[in-house]
Design an enzyme around this catalytic site. Structure first.
Site, PDB file in Angstrom:
ATOM      1  N   SER A 215       0.836  -1.193   0.000  1.00 46.17           N
ATOM      2  CA  SER A 215       0.000   0.000   0.000  1.00 46.17           C
ATOM      3  C   SER A 215       0.872   1.244   0.000  1.00 46.17           C
ATOM      4  O   SER A 215       2.025   1.202   0.413  1.00 46.17           O
ATOM      5  CB  SER A 215      -0.861  -0.051   1.266  1.00 46.17           C
ATOM      6  OG  SER A 215      -2.011   0.697   1.124  1.00 46.17           O
ATOM      7  N   PRO A 296      -8.434  -0.421  -5.662  1.00 43.40           N
ATOM      8  CA  PRO A 296      -7.867   0.747  -4.981  1.00 43.40           C
ATOM      9  C   PRO A 296      -8.688   1.134  -3.757  1.00 43.40           C
ATOM     10  O   PRO A 296      -9.918   1.048  -3.782  1.00 43.40           O
ATOM     11  CB  PRO A 296      -7.965   1.840  -6.046  1.00 43.40           C
ATOM     12  CG  PRO A 296      -9.153   1.436  -6.875  1.00 43.40           C
ATOM     13  CD  PRO A 296      -9.158  -0.076  -6.875  1.00 43.40           C
ATOM     14  N   GLY A 297      -8.022   1.523  -2.705  1.00 46.44           N
ATOM     15  CA  GLY A 297      -8.703   2.029  -1.516  1.00 46.44           C
ATOM     16  C   GLY A 297      -8.259   3.461  -1.275  1.00 46.44           C
ATOM     17  O   GLY A 297      -8.978   4.420  -1.522  1.00 46.44           O
ATOM     18  N   ARG A 298      -7.001   3.590  -0.824  1.00 43.54           N
ATOM     19  CA  ARG A 298      -6.460   4.899  -0.462  1.00 43.54           C
ATOM     20  C   ARG A 298      -6.577   5.922  -1.603  1.00 43.54           C
ATOM     21  O   ARG A 298      -6.915   7.080  -1.368  1.00 43.54           O
ATOM     22  CB  ARG A 298      -4.986   4.731  -0.080  1.00 43.54           C
ATOM     23  CG  ARG A 298      -4.371   5.955   0.555  1.00 43.54           C
ATOM     24  CD  ARG A 298      -2.848   5.799   0.708  1.00 43.54           C
ATOM     25  NE  ARG A 298      -2.434   4.502   1.145  1.00 43.54           N
ATOM     26  CZ  ARG A 298      -2.146   4.173   2.413  1.00 43.54           C
ATOM     27  NH1 ARG A 298      -2.214   5.085   3.359  1.00 43.54           N
ATOM     28  NH2 ARG A 298      -1.769   2.956   2.714  1.00 43.54           N
ATOM     29  N   CYS A 370      -3.440   9.067  26.997  1.00 49.26           N
ATOM     30  CA  CYS A 370      -2.408   8.906  28.012  1.00 49.26           C
ATOM     31  C   CYS A 370      -1.249   8.091  27.471  1.00 49.26           C
ATOM     32  O   CYS A 370      -1.033   6.950  27.896  1.00 49.26           O
ATOM     33  CB  CYS A 370      -2.997   8.231  29.237  1.00 49.26           C
ATOM     34  SG  CYS A 370      -4.273   9.242  29.945  1.00 49.26           S
ATOM     35  N   TYR A 400      -7.897   4.905   6.042  1.00 56.70           N
ATOM     36  CA  TYR A 400      -7.320   4.250   7.218  1.00 56.70           C
ATOM     37  C   TYR A 400      -7.258   5.178   8.434  1.00 56.70           C
ATOM     38  O   TYR A 400      -6.338   5.098   9.239  1.00 56.70           O
ATOM     39  CB  TYR A 400      -5.939   3.663   6.884  1.00 56.70           C
ATOM     40  CG  TYR A 400      -5.997   2.741   5.678  1.00 56.70           C
ATOM     41  CD1 TYR A 400      -6.661   1.515   5.748  1.00 56.70           C
ATOM     42  CD2 TYR A 400      -5.444   3.122   4.456  1.00 56.70           C
ATOM     43  CE1 TYR A 400      -6.753   0.686   4.640  1.00 56.70           C
ATOM     44  CE2 TYR A 400      -5.538   2.292   3.337  1.00 56.70           C
ATOM     45  CZ  TYR A 400      -6.191   1.082   3.439  1.00 56.70           C
ATOM     46  OH  TYR A 400      -6.290   0.272   2.347  1.00 56.70           O
TER      47      TYR A 400
END
Ligand code: LLP
Length: 444
Positions: A215, A296-298, A370, A400
């Site tokens: 990716s 494709p994703g991103r 924290c 993501y």
């Protein structure tokens, strides 16, 4: 002052007062109505990228089917947009399958992935009549064989290949990347054994192969070598076993710009280069070009979204050598932006509610969790007059981010708003504390 190139959504602008405007809606108006932290998605940006993939890859001489990798950002509205633009959807779990079905995506436009699909997930994929189940192991072949016995028609599958090609962010390492959990290796002979096992499994139809090299890839070399290896394997199977491959799915991986110096390949160039390699390689090997698909994703959603945060605590910290770094705390953090901590990812950030003064100071944007590693943007320059109540916008948070969000420290997940033609529309509501308590079981 202009926005940095490439990293902001297509419709993003600065008005005369220096305020960030996305699709005609100002950051301050968005925050007034929906609060912070807030994911703001430029709907036209997502649709344009989906359309570009569809038109650039659906070439009449070598058509690809395009499936959006929903793990990048899975929300009903987003899946509806990409499906309306002609894309199918790739899902990797029962949850992602449920979201695709809730968005009205028909099974024939869904591909089911996963290295450890449960029997139940496989059953649901069969019931949904998905286009392909992508087989990832010998155990899965056993599970499918069991399912296929009771199935009313053959189950169509692809086999996930491990090609020995590793694609790293920005760089490509052509060493055997065998030591990982996905797929079955060509080099070790496991893939060939799986082909034989699948062709001998009654009521299961092996239609072809799938691979995914990685990716956030910027270099075409990795994609070219991968497709050559897969086609070589396909030719080998034809010559040795007379096995005819109908379809090859080349996965996802095309990168996007997170900082202005990132220079990803345009979708059109990517399509053109892939077609050339595939045409030449198939001619060399004397095999027909299989039906092709990609995921494709991103590259569809990554650049479409910004996260708006409100600035809280500001703390100058003296560094060794007398320099200073200003720690700017925002009201989210690693629960909505884990990529900085997990991958050392870099981001572009700017003041969103007003024009900054000219003097910039070395800064770090941190969250409210924290943990020292709770970094949103590790290194950036922010205006010296930044103050509590200011708004910060972080670019390129479409892929993501929401999909990897958590409730660490019981921080509720942000809302998601779609903007288009001067209007904002809530598409995922903000989690409430009641949502966080909803799963608790206690008698006392
Ligand atoms: N197909 C398969 C089988 C995949 O595993 C993936 C991503 C894709 C397609 C889509 O890849 P893309 O086009 O989005 O690069 N959490 C990481 C990315 C993990 C990618 C996992 N698989 C990150 O935030 O960078």
């Amino acid at each position: 002052m202009a926005l940095e190139p490439r990293v902001w959504p297509d419709s993003a602008q600065l008005d005369e007062a220096g305020e960030l405007i996305i699709a005609g809606v100002s950051a301050r108006d968005l925050v007034r109505e929906f609060g912070t932290p807030l994911f703001v998605v430029d709907e036209a940006h997502v649709r344009t990228r989906a359309h570009e993939f569809k038109t650039e890859f659906d070439d009449e001489h070598m058509p690809f089917t395009v499936h959006y990798a929903s793990k990048a950002f899975s929300a009903i509205e987003i899946l509806k947009w990409v499906h309306a633009e002609g894309l199918g959807v790739d899902v990797a779990t029962g949850g992602e399958l449920a979201m695709a079905q809730a968005a009205g995506v028909p099974g024939k436009h869904i591909v089911m992935h996963g290295n450890n699909k449960s029997m139940h997930e496989l059953q649901r994929a069969v019931q949904a009549d998905v286009r392909y189940i992508v087989v990832d192991s010998f155990d899965e072949i056993d599970r499918l064989a069991q399912l296929a016995r009771g199935a009313s028609k053959p189950i169509d599958v692809l086999l996930r290949l491990t090609l020995g090609v590793e694609a790293h962010t920005h760089e490509f390492i052509a060493t055997a990347h065998e030591d990982q959990k996905f797929g079955l290796s060509i080099a070790s002979g496991a893939a060939e054994r799986a082909v034989i096992a699948l062709t001998e499994t009654p009521n299961v139809r092996l239609c072809g192969f799938h691979y995914h090299i990685g990716s956030q890839v910027f270099d075409t070399a990795g994609f070219s070598i991968a497709v050559s290896r897969a086609l070589g394997f396909i030719a080998h199977l034809r010559n040795e076993h007379g096995f005819v491959t109908l379809e090859l799915d080349i996965g996802g991986g095309l990168g996007v710009a997170y900082v202005p110096t990132d220079d990803p390949m345009p979708i059109a160039d990517f399509a053109h280069e892939l077609r050339n390699v595939i045409r030449a390689e198939c001619a060399d090997l004397g095999i027909p070009v299989p039906k092709l698909s990609l995921e494709p994703g991103r590259a569809v959603v990554g650049g479409s979204t910004v996260t708006l945060y409100e600035v809280g605590t500001i703390k100058p910290v003296e560094l060794d050598g007398g320099q200073e770094r200003v720690y700017v705390s925002v009201d989210g953090g690693m629960s909505d932006a884990i990529r900085t901590a997990l991958y050392g990812a870099e981001y572009t950030v700017r003041l969103a509610n007003r024009a900054p003064m000219d003097v910039m100071v070395q800064s770090r944007v941190v969250g409210k969790h924290c943990e020292t590693g709770d970094l949103v943007v590790r290194d950036c320059q922010l205006p010296a007059d930044i103050r509590p109540g200011d708004l910060l916008a972080v670019a390129t948070t479409g892929a993501y981010h929401y999909s990897m969000a958590s409730n660490y420290n019981l921080v509720p997940r942000p809302a998601v708003v779609a903007v288009k033609n001067g209007r904002a529309r809530l598409i995922v509501r903000r989690e409430s504390e009641a949502d966080l308590l909803r799963l608790q079981v206690s008698d006392s």
